[in-house]
Design a protein around this motif. Structure first.
Motif, PDB file in Angstrom:
ATOM      1  N   UNK A   1       0.847  -1.191   0.000  1.00  0.00           N
ATOM      2  CA  UNK A   1       0.000   0.000   0.000  1.00  0.00           C
ATOM      3  C   UNK A   1       0.882   1.241   0.000  1.00  0.00           C
ATOM      4  N   UNK A   2       0.472   2.237  -0.762  1.00  0.00           N
ATOM      5  CA  UNK A   2       1.115   3.546  -0.737  1.00  0.00           C
ATOM      6  C   UNK A   2       0.089   4.557  -0.221  1.00  0.00           C
ATOM      7  N   UNK A   3       0.454   5.296   0.827  1.00  0.00           N
ATOM      8  CA  UNK A   3      -0.399   6.357   1.364  1.00  0.00           C
ATOM      9  C   UNK A   3       0.072   7.685   0.782  1.00  0.00           C
ATOM     10  N   UNK A   4      -0.860   8.464   0.255  1.00  0.00           N
ATOM     11  CA  UNK A   4      -0.489   9.724  -0.378  1.00  0.00           C
ATOM     12  C   UNK A   4      -1.555  10.772  -0.158  1.00  0.00           C
ATOM     13  N   UNK A   5      -1.163  12.029  -0.292  1.00  0.00           N
ATOM     14  CA  UNK A   5      -2.113  13.122  -0.242  1.00  0.00           C
ATOM     15  C   UNK A   5      -2.932  13.159  -1.518  1.00  0.00           C
ATOM     16  N   UNK A   6      -4.046  13.848  -1.473  1.00  0.00           N
ATOM     17  CA  UNK A   6      -4.945  13.866  -2.624  1.00  0.00           C
ATOM     18  C   UNK A   6      -4.347  14.588  -3.831  1.00  0.00           C
ATOM     19  N   UNK A   7      -3.297  15.370  -3.598  1.00  0.00           N
ATOM     20  CA  UNK A   7      -2.684  16.104  -4.700  1.00  0.00           C
ATOM     21  C   UNK A   7      -1.414  15.428  -5.216  1.00  0.00           C
ATOM     22  N   UNK A   8      -1.294  14.125  -5.016  1.00  0.00           N
ATOM     23  CA  UNK A   8      -0.166  13.399  -5.571  1.00  0.00           C
ATOM     24  C   UNK A   8      -0.128  13.629  -7.079  1.00  0.00           C
ATOM     25  N   UNK A   9       1.056  13.776  -7.638  1.00  0.00           N
ATOM     26  CA  UNK A   9       1.184  14.039  -9.074  1.00  0.00           C
ATOM     27  C   UNK A   9       0.530  12.905  -9.860  1.00  0.00           C
ATOM     28  N   UNK A  10      -0.342  13.228 -10.801  1.00  0.00           N
ATOM     29  CA  UNK A  10      -1.023  12.178 -11.581  1.00  0.00           C
ATOM     30  C   UNK A  10      -0.057  11.201 -12.240  1.00  0.00           C
ATOM     31  N   UNK A  11       1.078  11.704 -12.729  1.00  0.00           N
ATOM     32  CA  UNK A  11       2.047  10.828 -13.383  1.00  0.00           C
ATOM     33  C   UNK A  11       2.640   9.841 -12.388  1.00  0.00           C
ATOM     34  N   UNK A  12       2.898  10.306 -11.152  1.00  0.00           N
ATOM     35  CA  UNK A  12       3.439   9.412 -10.122  1.00  0.00           C
ATOM     36  C   UNK A  12       2.425   8.356  -9.745  1.00  0.00           C
ATOM     37  N   UNK A  13       1.202   8.773  -9.538  1.00  0.00           N
ATOM     38  CA  UNK A  13       0.162   7.801  -9.179  1.00  0.00           C
ATOM     39  C   UNK A  13      -0.030   6.775 -10.293  1.00  0.00           C
ATOM     40  N   UNK A  14      -0.061   7.246 -11.526  1.00  0.00           N
ATOM     41  CA  UNK A  14      -0.243   6.331 -12.657  1.00  0.00           C
ATOM     42  C   UNK A  14       0.887   5.315 -12.721  1.00  0.00           C
ATOM     43  N   UNK A  15       2.122   5.767 -12.504  1.00  0.00           N
ATOM     44  CA  UNK A  15       3.270   4.857 -12.559  1.00  0.00           C
ATOM     45  C   UNK A  15       3.189   3.816 -11.445  1.00  0.00           C
ATOM     46  N   UNK A  16       2.781   4.231 -10.256  1.00  0.00           N
ATOM     47  CA  UNK A  16       2.674   3.298  -9.138  1.00  0.00           C
ATOM     48  C   UNK A  16       1.585   2.261  -9.408  1.00  0.00           C
ATOM     49  N   UNK A  17       0.458   2.712  -9.916  1.00  0.00           N
ATOM     50  CA  UNK A  17      -0.634   1.777 -10.176  1.00  0.00           C
ATOM     51  C   UNK A  17      -0.314   0.852 -11.342  1.00  0.00           C
ATOM     52  N   UNK A  18       0.400   1.339 -12.338  1.00  0.00           N
ATOM     53  CA  UNK A  18       0.824   0.459 -13.430  1.00  0.00           C
ATOM     54  C   UNK A  18       1.804  -0.600 -12.930  1.00  0.00           C
ATOM     55  N   UNK A  19       2.525  -0.239 -11.854  1.00  0.00           N
ATOM     56  CA  UNK A  19       3.448  -1.198 -11.252  1.00  0.00           C
ATOM     57  C   UNK A  19       2.764  -2.169 -10.306  1.00  0.00           C
ATOM     58  N   UNK A  20       1.448  -2.095 -10.222  1.00  0.00           N
ATOM     59  CA  UNK A  20       0.695  -3.038  -9.408  1.00  0.00           C
ATOM     60  C   UNK A  20       0.522  -2.645  -7.964  1.00  0.00           C
ATOM     61  N   UNK A  21       0.830  -1.391  -7.618  1.00  0.00           N
ATOM     62  CA  UNK A  21       0.715  -0.961  -6.234  1.00  0.00           C
ATOM     63  C   UNK A  21      -0.659  -0.345  -5.961  1.00  0.00           C
ATOM     64  N   UNK A  22      -1.131  -0.555  -4.750  1.00  0.00           N
ATOM     65  CA  UNK A  22      -2.396   0.038  -4.308  1.00  0.00           C
ATOM     66  C   UNK A  22      -2.114   1.408  -3.716  1.00  0.00           C
ATOM     67  N   UNK A  23      -2.702   2.450  -4.288  1.00  0.00           N
ATOM     68  CA  UNK A  23      -2.486   3.816  -3.821  1.00  0.00           C
ATOM     69  C   UNK A  23      -3.744   4.310  -3.120  1.00  0.00           C
ATOM     70  N   UNK A  24      -3.613   4.696  -1.864  1.00  0.00           N
ATOM     71  CA  UNK A  24      -4.723   5.227  -1.079  1.00  0.00           C
ATOM     72  C   UNK A  24      -4.444   6.699  -0.804  1.00  0.00           C
ATOM     73  N   UNK A  25      -5.360   7.580  -1.226  1.00  0.00           N
ATOM     74  CA  UNK A  25      -5.150   9.012  -1.052  1.00  0.00           C
ATOM     75  C   UNK A  25      -6.054   9.586   0.037  1.00  0.00           C
ATOM     76  N   UNK A  26      -5.568  10.656   0.638  1.00  0.00           N
ATOM     77  CA  UNK A  26      -6.252  11.304   1.759  1.00  0.00           C
ATOM     78  C   UNK A  26      -6.204  12.817   1.579  1.00  0.00           C
ATOM     79  N   UNK A  27      -7.296  13.487   1.931  1.00  0.00           N
ATOM     80  CA  UNK A  27      -7.315  14.941   1.949  1.00  0.00           C
ATOM     81  C   UNK A  27      -6.876  15.465   3.307  1.00  0.00           C
ATOM     82  N   UNK A  28      -6.877  16.774   3.439  1.00  0.00           N
ATOM     83  CA  UNK A  28      -6.551  17.391   4.725  1.00  0.00           C
ATOM     84  C   UNK A  28      -7.824  17.471   5.558  1.00  0.00           C
ATOM     85  N   UNK A  29      -7.851  16.882   6.746  1.00  0.00           N
ATOM     86  CA  UNK A  29      -9.075  16.920   7.551  1.00  0.00           C
ATOM     87  C   UNK A  29      -9.428  18.339   7.950  1.00  0.00           C
ATOM     88  N   UNK A  30     -10.693  18.689   7.789  1.00  0.00           N
ATOM     89  CA  UNK A  30     -11.153  20.036   8.118  1.00  0.00           C
ATOM     90  C   UNK A  30     -11.849  20.094   9.471  1.00  0.00           C
TER      91      UNK A  30
END
Length: 291
Positions: free
Chosen positions: A108-137
């Motif tokens: 699992x990769x934990x990332x902020x909601x503004x992770x670069x689309x290219x980075x997220x795409x590369x991770x998911x193409x590599x078979x990794x599960x990416x979970x994104x989170x916003x800033x709690x208000x």
């Protein structure tokens, strides 16, 4: 003003040590595992890489140490870390590139909601599960974030102590006529919006928003001249720009001034308890100075 801000900084250090360091170190003692022994944890529980400093702080309190393959590089920087630096450096860190993360082969990769689309795409193409989170208000959203991360790492019970420290949302008294106005002057001379976690904590502590009264919103800039022309009852300085350190601020005889560590409002989670304690101390200092 300098003396007051130095005193506040000393009290803030104690608040951080009480609210952040002690619970984290206690947790480390209770669930300590050799850093290199990943066999037991990795066979049963997912291995995780975090790319966000706010998520780092929650991850190290909810995951077993052997599950944490790497934190974000921010957590190795004393000026940016939301984790006591000695604790953070027990774990590896990445610069956030897809190549580094793929080489670690996490589940699992934990990332902020503004992770670069290219980075997220590369991770998911590599078979990794990416979970994104916003800033709690809100406090509620921060609690949900803690619970979600604990579920992801397969250690739901570990969320309990952190949730207890975060607590439940408290009632606001900022609507009272005598509520002192406060301006949180962040780095870059900007202010937080009203729909932010720190704005909620300020209301909860019994303050009214000076920036809202001025009609300002999230990340709007407040120049030194505006602060001088229309000062709040309390000025919380959380930046180091020339305007925020200008000696003319000494002329604000009726404004109570204090430094406020940005690490207490950029993230929720473990930072909430010491942020509440610091705001309560600032309110007490303000009331004492008025007597």
């Amino acid at each position: 003003m300098r003396r007051t801000m130095q005193m506040r900084a000393t009290k803030l250090s104690r608040a951080i040590l009480t609210g952040l360091v002690a619970p984290v170190l206690l947790g480390a003692c209770q669930q300590a595992e050799p850093r290199g022994d990943a066999t037991a944890a990795s066979e049963t529980f997912p291995r995780v890489v975090s790319l966000n400093p706010c998520l780092d702080a929650i991850l190290v309190e909810t995951a077993r140490p052997a599950q944490v393959l790497a934190l974000s590089h921010y957590s190795h920087d004393p000026a940016a870390s939301s984790i006591p630096i000695a604790r953070a450096r027990q774990f590896a860190a990445t610069g956030g590139t897809a190549e580094e993360v793929l080489a670690l082969a996490p589940d699992i990769v934990l990332a902020g909601q503004f992770i670069a689309p290219a980075t997220r795409s590369a991770l998911e193409r590599g078979g990794l599960r990416v979970e994104t989170f916003g800033s709690p208000a809100t406090i509620g959203e921060s609690r949900e974030q803690v619970e979600r991360i604990a579920r992801l790492v397969g250690n739901r019970d570990a969320a309990g102590p952190l949730l207890e420290r975060i607590g439940q949302p408290s009632g606001s008294v900022a609507s009272l006529p005598e509520a002192p106005s406060v301006l949180l002057w962040q780095a870059g001379e900007i202010v937080p919006g009203e729909a932010t976690l720190i704005a909620g904590l300020l209301r909860e502590a019994g303050f009214s928003s000076h920036s809202a009264r001025l009609g300002l919103d999230q990340a709007d800039r407040v120049a030194l001249e505006q602060v001088i022309a229309d000062p709040p009852d309390i000025l919380l300085v959380a930046g180091m720009s020339a305007g925020q350190q200008h000696p003319v601020l000494e002329a604000l005889a009726n404004t109570h001034m204090a430094e406020f560590d940005p690490r207490l409002f950029y993230c929720g989670g473990p930072a909430i308890q010491p942020a509440r304690a610091e705001l309560a101390a600032i309110r007490a200092d303000y009331e004492s100075a008025r007597q």
